[in-house]
Design an enzyme around this catalytic site. Sequence first.
Site, short mmCIF file in Angstrom:
data_model
loop_
_atom_site.label_atom_id
_atom_site.label_comp_id
_atom_site.label_asym_id
_atom_site.label_seq_id
_atom_site.Cartn_x
_atom_site.Cartn_y
_atom_site.Cartn_z
N ASP A 69 0.59 -1.25 -0.24
CA ASP A 69 -0.09 -0.06 -0.03
C ASP A 69 0.81 1.16 0.13
O ASP A 69 2.14 1.04 0.08
CB ASP A 69 -0.78 0.09 1.24
CG ASP A 69 -2.22 0.92 1.07
OD1 ASP A 69 -2.31 1.53 -0.06
OD2 ASP A 69 -2.74 0.84 2.03
N LYS A 70 0.22 2.32 -0.27
CA LYS A 70 0.85 3.72 -0.13
C LYS A 70 0.04 4.50 0.58
O LYS A 70 -1.15 4.44 0.86
CB LYS A 70 1.34 4.30 -1.29
CG LYS A 70 0.20 4.63 -2.40
CD LYS A 70 -0.89 5.66 -2.26
CE LYS A 70 -0.24 6.83 -2.26
NZ LYS A 70 -1.42 7.96 -1.95
N HIS A 71 0.51 5.58 1.31
CA HIS A 71 -0.02 6.57 1.94
C HIS A 71 0.38 7.95 1.76
O HIS A 71 1.74 8.34 1.38
CB HIS A 71 -0.13 6.30 3.59
CG HIS A 71 -0.93 7.52 4.28
ND1 HIS A 71 -2.14 7.45 4.30
CD2 HIS A 71 -0.43 8.47 4.77
CE1 HIS A 71 -2.46 8.49 5.07
NE2 HIS A 71 -1.43 9.12 5.52
N SER A 72 -0.41 9.26 1.47
CA SER A 72 0.04 10.47 1.18
C SER A 72 -0.42 11.28 2.58
O SER A 72 -1.28 10.92 3.14
CB SER A 72 -0.59 11.23 0.03
OG SER A 72 -0.45 12.30 0.05
N THR A 122 -9.42 10.87 -0.85
CA THR A 122 -9.69 9.77 -1.82
C THR A 122 -11.00 9.18 -1.96
O THR A 122 -11.55 9.14 -2.98
CB THR A 122 -8.58 8.70 -1.71
OG1 THR A 122 -7.25 9.16 -1.81
CG2 THR A 122 -8.71 7.59 -2.56
N ARG A 134 -8.53 14.95 19.27
CA ARG A 134 -7.52 15.93 18.76
C ARG A 134 -8.04 16.92 17.94
O ARG A 134 -7.73 18.24 18.05
CB ARG A 134 -6.42 15.07 17.90
CG ARG A 134 -5.71 13.96 18.97
CD ARG A 134 -4.95 13.10 17.96
NE ARG A 134 -4.05 13.97 17.07
CZ ARG A 134 -3.99 13.54 15.73
NH1 ARG A 134 -4.26 12.27 15.24
NH2 ARG A 134 -3.10 14.08 15.05
N SER A 143 -1.71 7.67 14.56
CA SER A 143 -2.87 7.64 13.71
C SER A 143 -2.90 7.17 12.31
O SER A 143 -3.64 6.06 11.71
CB SER A 143 -3.59 9.01 13.43
OG SER A 143 -4.65 9.20 12.90
N LYS A 188 -3.74 2.43 11.30
CA LYS A 188 -4.96 1.99 10.12
C LYS A 188 -4.46 1.26 9.27
O LYS A 188 -5.09 0.18 8.79
CB LYS A 188 -5.74 3.39 9.53
CG LYS A 188 -6.66 4.12 10.56
CD LYS A 188 -7.60 4.93 9.99
CE LYS A 188 -6.54 6.25 9.41
NZ LYS A 188 -6.06 7.22 10.81
N LYS A 189 -3.22 1.96 8.63
CA LYS A 189 -2.70 1.02 7.42
C LYS A 189 -2.03 -0.24 8.01
O LYS A 189 -2.15 -1.35 7.20
CB LYS A 189 -1.32 1.73 7.02
CG LYS A 189 -1.82 3.16 6.18
CD LYS A 189 -2.43 2.80 4.93
CE LYS A 189 -2.80 3.94 4.03
NZ LYS A 189 -3.57 3.53 2.90
#
Length: 433
Positions: free
Chosen positions: A79-82, A119, A167, A182, A186-187
């Site tokens: 996977d990727k995350h930005s 997304t 938060r 955070s 999740k990832k």
Amino acid sequence: MDASAIIAVIRARQTPGPDQLRWFARGLADGAVSDAQAGAFAMAVCLNGLSDAGRVALTEAMRDSGDVLSWDLPGPVLDKHSTGGVGDCVSLIAAPILAACGVYVPMISGRGLGHTGGTLDKLESIPGLSTHVGEARLRQITRDVGCAIVSATGRIAPADRRLYAIRDVTATVDSIDLITASILSKKLATGLDGLVLDVKCGSGAFMKTPDDARALAKALVDTANGAGCRTTALITDMNAPLAPALGNAVEVAVSMEVLAGNLAAAPRLAELSQAICAQLLVMHDQSPAEAAANVSRALSSGAAMERFAQMIAALGGPPDMAEDWRTHLPRAPVVGAVAAPQSGHIAAIDGEALGMIVVALGGGRRVETDRIDPSVGLSDVVALGDPVAKGQPLCTLHAASEDAAESAARAVQQAITIGDAPVIGPLVMERID
């Protein structure tokens, strides 16, 4: 195990043990920790921080507060995350490219946050599509198609969902420790074999300076690897929108152009999408040349577009999205060009300001309950360094009313600086392993 005692440890600039953090995360998930205690915990971490080991322990505790998926698939789960930018629709392109390369991508994504687009909001501009699926359906789509971009179920990192809401109203969002836990809780709950993080830096990013972006990237990489997930971060330039489109439907449209092989429609978006996919393949035993060739082939052959269309149909969208996306995407009632007020070169672009223009048009949320208009936004946005003559378009504006369009046009002219040609740096600024 007591919430006030754990908070007191952090207040004294010490780090609670893994068992204490695990207990606190479970308390966030099941309600044993009160809102007041959660707020005090967040403020203590924000002010005093955690050790590196404490950050890993908090991430693992929040990951384990709900379901943690495991997979038995004939390929790696990646996977990727930005960290958030403007015109950033890499996920829509990267997931199907990876699927076409034999990778499985169960991508848990989010909604728009502040000036950055989400997304899930982009995908849901496609008629009929819903990103709300249960675990069984997530598993089926991932196995059958190779990729599934969906929202988190209530059982994925519930401690994070509770703490994030706290938060948001206690001015503790900008803690690197809490941001890291955070994102990664999740990832990592999706059972990944590898992860690439796209840490944005510049006017359109949350991290405005290279030093801030580097600090966040290092914290994310160290923590993810410490939690057992092989991870690399790319620090990427966000001093201009990544794609020449900002808004939900218009970003889907430009993503479809790239998937159709028209890389010139969004060269920066195409470049970064391919770089992230290639980096993931390299992490899993392909040579750089082999990885780049496989990614390029997935686009040029139409295989990535085919996977994307299959995913759209599996999520309830139109079955002919690959052939007919232009007719399916919603269109704003008011469409027109924003003229350049003078001649020169595009010297600077305030990406955050452009993102907030889209929010003001109705393409994002000021509060959580706001409903999004998927048709509004900006397209054909000029690129940094482009020459323009007075009266030439800076972008095409998509609005719900003439009044909204006029206000947005003035704001666009203020957000884009025309002057001398700037020095433009590389899109990928740094890699942190």
